[in-house]
Write a protein that holds these residues in place. Sequence first.
Motif, mmCIF file in Angstrom:
data_model
loop_
_atom_site.group_PDB
_atom_site.id
_atom_site.type_symbol
_atom_site.label_atom_id
_atom_site.label_comp_id
_atom_site.label_asym_id
_atom_site.label_seq_id
_atom_site.Cartn_x
_atom_site.Cartn_y
_atom_site.Cartn_z
ATOM 1 N N LEU A 140 0.848 -1.191 0.000
ATOM 2 C CA LEU A 140 0.000 0.000 0.000
ATOM 3 C C LEU A 140 0.882 1.239 0.000
ATOM 4 C CD1 LEU A 140 -3.045 0.850 0.283
ATOM 5 C CD2 LEU A 140 -2.530 1.262 2.691
ATOM 6 N N ASP A 141 0.578 2.168 -0.861
ATOM 7 C CA ASP A 141 1.324 3.427 -0.943
ATOM 8 C C ASP A 141 1.013 4.265 0.299
ATOM 9 O OD1 ASP A 141 2.404 5.949 -1.629
ATOM 10 O OD2 ASP A 141 2.027 5.584 -3.757
ATOM 11 N N THR A 142 2.058 4.681 1.011
ATOM 12 C CA THR A 142 1.848 5.454 2.247
ATOM 13 C C THR A 142 2.396 6.872 2.147
ATOM 14 O OG1 THR A 142 3.916 4.640 3.218
ATOM 15 C CG2 THR A 142 1.908 3.372 3.666
ATOM 16 N N ARG A 143 2.745 7.334 0.952
ATOM 17 C CA ARG A 143 3.273 8.690 0.838
ATOM 18 C C ARG A 143 2.289 9.708 1.405
ATOM 19 N NH1 ARG A 143 5.113 8.474 -5.379
ATOM 20 N NH2 ARG A 143 3.325 7.047 -5.386
ATOM 21 N N SER A 144 2.805 10.602 2.215
ATOM 22 C CA SER A 144 2.006 11.661 2.856
ATOM 23 C C SER A 144 1.019 11.113 3.885
ATOM 24 C CB SER A 144 1.249 12.499 1.816
ATOM 25 O OG SER A 144 2.163 13.066 0.886
ATOM 26 N N ALA A 145 1.212 9.878 4.336
ATOM 27 C CA ALA A 145 0.301 9.295 5.330
ATOM 28 C C ALA A 145 0.816 9.585 6.734
ATOM 29 C CB ALA A 145 0.169 7.786 5.116
ATOM 30 N N ARG A 146 0.529 10.774 7.202
ATOM 31 C CA ARG A 146 0.836 11.134 8.590
ATOM 32 C C ARG A 146 -0.482 11.042 9.362
ATOM 33 N NH1 ARG A 146 5.399 13.287 10.586
ATOM 34 N NH2 ARG A 146 5.312 13.949 12.773
ATOM 35 N N ILE A 147 -0.555 10.087 10.247
ATOM 36 C CA ILE A 147 -1.823 9.759 10.905
ATOM 37 C C ILE A 147 -1.818 10.206 12.354
ATOM 38 C CG2 ILE A 147 -3.409 7.905 11.531
ATOM 39 C CD1 ILE A 147 -3.146 8.316 8.511
ATOM 40 N N ALA A 148 -2.822 10.957 12.744
ATOM 41 C CA ALA A 148 -3.022 11.362 14.134
ATOM 42 C C ALA A 148 -4.374 10.827 14.599
ATOM 43 C CB ALA A 148 -2.972 12.877 14.267
ATOM 44 N N PHE A 149 -4.414 10.303 15.812
ATOM 45 C CA PHE A 149 -5.673 9.824 16.369
ATOM 46 C C PHE A 149 -5.599 9.920 17.884
ATOM 47 C CE2 PHE A 149 -2.870 6.201 16.489
ATOM 48 C CZ PHE A 149 -3.247 5.460 17.605
ATOM 49 N N THR A 150 -6.750 9.827 18.516
ATOM 50 C CA THR A 150 -6.818 9.872 19.970
ATOM 51 C C THR A 150 -7.256 8.521 20.488
ATOM 52 O OG1 THR A 150 -7.358 12.238 19.965
ATOM 53 C CG2 THR A 150 -7.846 11.006 21.975
ATOM 54 N N ASP A 151 -6.403 7.876 21.241
ATOM 55 C CA ASP A 151 -6.741 6.599 21.850
ATOM 56 C C ASP A 151 -7.588 6.848 23.094
ATOM 57 O OD1 ASP A 151 -5.802 3.537 21.917
ATOM 58 O OD2 ASP A 151 -5.865 4.298 23.974
#
Length: 311
Positions: A140-151
């Motif tokens: 899977l292409d992940t370019r520019s995949a900066r992921i933020a989430f709240t656990d």
Amino acid sequence: MPEDQYRGRFAPSPTGPLHFGSLVAAAGSYLRARAAGGEWLLRMDDIDTPRNVPGAADGILRDLENLGFEWDGPVVHQSDCLEAYADALAGLRSDGLAYPCACSRAEVRAAATATGLPAGVYPGTCRNGTGGRPERSVRLDTRSARIAFTDGLLGAREQDVAAEVGDFVIRRADGLFAYQLAVVVDDAAAGITEVVRGSDLLDSTPRQIHLFRQLGLPAPAWYHLPIAVTAAGDKLSKQTGATPVGGESGPRALWQALAFLGQTPPAELFGAPGPELLAWAEAHWDPAGIPTTLASPAPTVPGTDPGCYAT
């Protein structure tokens, strides 16, 4: 199902008997679902067929049932969902979001070293083609995949997937669908609203969120419980000698699992039948007691020898 109804799940892999670490995840996910008045689904993550142990799935279900766990609906097996995974993979490829990769593991390590990336991080060698070499896997292409989430337990989290993981595999070189793809498709199909699991999978969450987005699927909320570790600090698992918690040892292990989750079950309930102990836990569930650490050793009861589940 009403749109706002809570739906959780427990998804063990049938690679051996139920052990203490898995029981913690089962108890935590079950009690959060019941406290929310929601549903608790059960799925067998048996996609990694070479690691499956014959009879393990039935044994896990039997142990959970004996301890008083009640799941909603039929048990789902990933091995019955291959067509859904194939459809998801085909969609990603046709949309240009995934691509064939010809690299071996040794080549991935070498490429990471050559580009100054951490070991194992895939730098996208085959994004523009395999150079005529045969396809081994799909990434899977992940370019520019900066992921933020709240656990729900651990708070704000962020990961630059491209830099810290790279383009990850969604169909393996042996032809099997990868865990990351399968669980995303499964959770979306089941309408899971919150994934409650061990913190050993915390690092996988950004990858799965990226997959949800690329597939155009709504992502669930996330809640990562502390994991039980051995005296050496290793995750308690079948590979590190975790003791099975079925049969007579089950209720004692369930008491310990609740204590591990900060629920302070009464000492007089140690060894009580599983359904009785689980009923107490439902009535006294206090999420504020759950430790926010990533890992801890399993607790014991003074004056008893519960079977050394964490050693």
